[in-house]
Scaffold this motif. Sequence first.
Motif, PDB file in Angstrom:
ATOM      1  N   UNK A   1     -43.635 -19.715  74.845  1.00 25.13           N
ATOM      2  CA  UNK A   1     -43.866 -19.342  73.444  1.00 25.13           C
ATOM      3  C   UNK A   1     -42.503 -19.189  72.770  1.00 25.13           C
ATOM      4  N   UNK A   2     -42.345 -19.882  71.666  1.00 20.80           N
ATOM      5  CA  UNK A   2     -41.103 -19.769  70.892  1.00 20.80           C
ATOM      6  C   UNK A   2     -41.465 -19.259  69.500  1.00 20.80           C
ATOM      7  N   UNK A   3     -40.901 -18.101  69.139  1.00 23.26           N
ATOM      8  CA  UNK A   3     -41.175 -17.534  67.817  1.00 23.26           C
ATOM      9  C   UNK A   3     -39.957 -17.778  66.920  1.00 23.26           C
ATOM     10  N   UNK A   4     -40.186 -18.420  65.774  1.00 20.56           N
ATOM     11  CA  UNK A   4     -39.091 -18.644  64.815  1.00 20.56           C
ATOM     12  C   UNK A   4     -38.256 -19.857  65.171  1.00 20.56           C
ATOM     13  N   UNK A   5     -37.083 -19.957  64.526  1.00 23.12           N
ATOM     14  CA  UNK A   5     -36.262 -21.177  64.653  1.00 23.12           C
ATOM     15  C   UNK A   5     -34.825 -20.874  65.064  1.00 23.12           C
ATOM     16  N   UNK A   6     -34.605 -19.844  65.870  1.00 17.58           N
ATOM     17  CA  UNK A   6     -33.242 -19.531  66.306  1.00 17.58           C
ATOM     18  C   UNK A   6     -32.642 -20.730  67.062  1.00 17.58           C
ATOM     19  N   UNK A   7     -31.434 -21.131  66.647  1.00 16.75           N
ATOM     20  CA  UNK A   7     -30.817 -22.350  67.186  1.00 16.75           C
ATOM     21  C   UNK A   7     -30.656 -22.332  68.697  1.00 16.75           C
ATOM     22  N   UNK A   8     -30.095 -21.231  69.230  1.00 16.01           N
ATOM     23  CA  UNK A   8     -29.849 -21.156  70.676  1.00 16.01           C
ATOM     24  C   UNK A   8     -31.178 -21.170  71.429  1.00 16.01           C
ATOM     25  N   UNK A   9     -32.180 -20.422  70.919  1.00 15.41           N
ATOM     26  CA  UNK A   9     -33.484 -20.374  71.592  1.00 15.41           C
ATOM     27  C   UNK A   9     -34.135 -21.750  71.614  1.00 15.41           C
ATOM     28  N   UNK A  10     -34.017 -22.478  70.488  1.00 14.92           N
ATOM     29  CA  UNK A  10     -34.562 -23.851  70.424  1.00 14.92           C
ATOM     30  C   UNK A  10     -33.952 -24.690  71.548  1.00 14.92           C
ATOM     31  N   UNK A  11     -32.613 -24.584  71.692  1.00 15.94           N
ATOM     32  CA  UNK A  11     -31.922 -25.372  72.716  1.00 15.94           C
ATOM     33  C   UNK A  11     -32.414 -24.997  74.111  1.00 15.94           C
ATOM     34  N   UNK A  12     -32.524 -23.682  74.384  1.00 13.53           N
ATOM     35  CA  UNK A  12     -32.950 -23.243  75.714  1.00 13.53           C
ATOM     36  C   UNK A  12     -34.355 -23.734  76.026  1.00 13.53           C
ATOM     37  N   UNK A  13     -35.265 -23.558  75.059  1.00 15.04           N
ATOM     38  CA  UNK A  13     -36.655 -23.939  75.314  1.00 15.04           C
ATOM     39  C   UNK A  13     -36.759 -25.453  75.499  1.00 15.04           C
ATOM     40  N   UNK A  14     -36.022 -26.210  74.668  1.00 17.99           N
ATOM     41  CA  UNK A  14     -36.073 -27.675  74.800  1.00 17.99           C
ATOM     42  C   UNK A  14     -35.604 -28.085  76.190  1.00 17.99           C
ATOM     43  N   UNK A  15     -34.568 -27.417  76.686  1.00 15.11           N
ATOM     44  CA  UNK A  15     -34.069 -27.786  78.009  1.00 15.11           C
ATOM     45  C   UNK A  15     -35.070 -27.391  79.102  1.00 15.11           C
ATOM     46  N   UNK A  16     -35.781 -26.293  78.926  1.00 13.48           N
ATOM     47  CA  UNK A  16     -36.796 -25.896  79.910  1.00 13.48           C
ATOM     48  C   UNK A  16     -37.928 -26.928  79.958  1.00 13.48           C
ATOM     49  N   UNK A  17     -38.374 -27.354  78.765  1.00 15.40           N
ATOM     50  CA  UNK A  17     -39.476 -28.328  78.696  1.00 15.40           C
ATOM     51  C   UNK A  17     -39.041 -29.652  79.340  1.00 15.40           C
ATOM     52  N   UNK A  18     -37.816 -30.086  79.022  1.00 12.44           N
ATOM     53  CA  UNK A  18     -37.312 -31.364  79.549  1.00 12.44           C
ATOM     54  C   UNK A  18     -37.206 -31.312  81.079  1.00 12.44           C
ATOM     55  N   UNK A  19     -36.680 -30.196  81.564  1.00 12.65           N
ATOM     56  CA  UNK A  19     -36.500 -30.075  83.021  1.00 12.65           C
ATOM     57  C   UNK A  19     -37.844 -29.984  83.740  1.00 12.65           C
ATOM     58  N   UNK A  20     -38.860 -29.383  83.092  1.00 10.97           N
ATOM     59  CA  UNK A  20     -40.211 -29.371  83.667  1.00 10.97           C
ATOM     60  C   UNK A  20     -40.680 -30.802  83.874  1.00 10.97           C
ATOM     61  N   UNK A  21     -40.533 -31.607  82.828  1.00  8.92           N
ATOM     62  CA  UNK A  21     -40.964 -33.019  82.906  1.00  8.92           C
ATOM     63  C   UNK A  21     -40.280 -33.725  84.063  1.00  8.92           C
ATOM     64  N   UNK A  22     -38.980 -33.474  84.212  1.00  8.22           N
ATOM     65  CA  UNK A  22     -38.215 -34.160  85.254  1.00  8.22           C
ATOM     66  C   UNK A  22     -38.750 -33.885  86.659  1.00  8.22           C
ATOM     67  N   UNK A  23     -39.258 -32.664  86.896  1.00  9.54           N
ATOM     68  CA  UNK A  23     -39.754 -32.363  88.254  1.00  9.54           C
ATOM     69  C   UNK A  23     -41.260 -32.541  88.385  1.00  9.54           C
ATOM     70  N   UNK A  24     -41.924 -32.939  87.309  1.00 11.53           N
ATOM     71  CA  UNK A  24     -43.374 -33.173  87.372  1.00 11.53           C
ATOM     72  C   UNK A  24     -44.209 -31.949  87.079  1.00 11.53           C
ATOM     73  N   UNK A  25     -43.590 -30.913  86.516  1.00  9.86           N
ATOM     74  CA  UNK A  25     -44.346 -29.721  86.105  1.00  9.86           C
ATOM     75  C   UNK A  25     -44.836 -29.958  84.679  1.00  9.86           C
ATOM     76  N   UNK A  26     -46.109 -29.666  84.456  1.00  5.45           N
ATOM     77  CA  UNK A  26     -46.628 -29.819  83.093  1.00  5.45           C
ATOM     78  C   UNK A  26     -46.133 -28.650  82.237  1.00  5.45           C
TER      79      UNK A  26
END
Length: 294
Positions: free
Chosen positions: A38-63
């Motif tokens: 869950x990401x609340x709002x548009x904080x720049x650093x948080x956006x970056x962290x969450x995007x990297x978490x989602x991308x890394x999930x994809x890389x290992x096959x985690x939905x």
Amino acid sequence: MATLLDGRKLSATIQEELTEEVKKLKVASGKTPHLAAILVGNDGASETYVASKVKRCEEVGIQSTLIRLEENITEQTLLYKIEELNANPAIDGFIVQLPLPTHISEQRVIEKIDYRKDVDGFHPINIGRMAKNLPAYIPATPFGILQMLERYKIPTSGKHCVVIGRSNIVGSPMSILMARNTSVGNCTVTLCHSRTQNLSDYTKKADIIIIALGKPAFLTADMVKEEAVVIDVGITRVPDSSKKSGYALKGDVKFEEVAEKASYITPVPGGVGLMTVTSLLYNTLLAAKKEIYK
Ligand code: NAD
């Protein structure tokens, strides 16, 4: 010159292992681990962290499922969203990206998360179980540091570890983990913070220094003893016009001079940060396998 504790290389190795584990789980049970964020709002650093978490999930096959909520949502709406995720059997684990807007209580939000799905390891039940050395989700950054120390075979038993910073997400859990009677652990731990007097009296005696305060180049060579192990958790964005993003990431350690003296050191970037996301993926796999809680 210190040996680099290479978070990029190590997280790539662990990521390969996780990819294999995820595949095995799918074959054995038909199940794909599923992480929600869950990401609340548009904080720049948080956006970056969450995007990297989602991308890394994809890389290992985690939905993964990213739930974006407006900055001005009420705390109650967020709590309802959490209840939905708690009740949804398709979600193995989820996180609420911090920090939250100031009108929302982080504590109430964290306590609302079902501890069995709390893959960030911030719920008081997980913190309490961690402190008692019972199976628990360990917060991702400290967990990543433990993995680093373990995989680089850095002796910790009987060593003096100085942790600088006492946040709930890094410094405090780190100090507990390093003192536990476990294979990475068994240190004599000193936890230093903003009220500590004569900080360098402690750091100069440390075999291992773990620094998480958020002040670039704070730890200098004169504060460190020869051959110390130095783990830099700090990440601060400083303006840098030579970078496309307009900023550079700086750690809490004055890297060039401390690296001359230390035996091992983490770089920033390329150190603890990458291990943090890897540990979150690891916790999600544990959740999908129901290894911590049945
Ligand atoms: P924080 O920002 O909540 O708190 C900072 C801590 O530093 C406080 O406990 C304070 O007591 C201590 N402190 C401040 N001044 C001090 C001084 N002069 N001497 C000793 N201690 C002092 O802490 P945080 O959330 O753990 O973040 C710390 C840093 O780590 C930040 O740069 C953050 O971006 C970074 N961080 C990195 C990761 C990662 O994955 N690498 C994860 C979390 C946080």
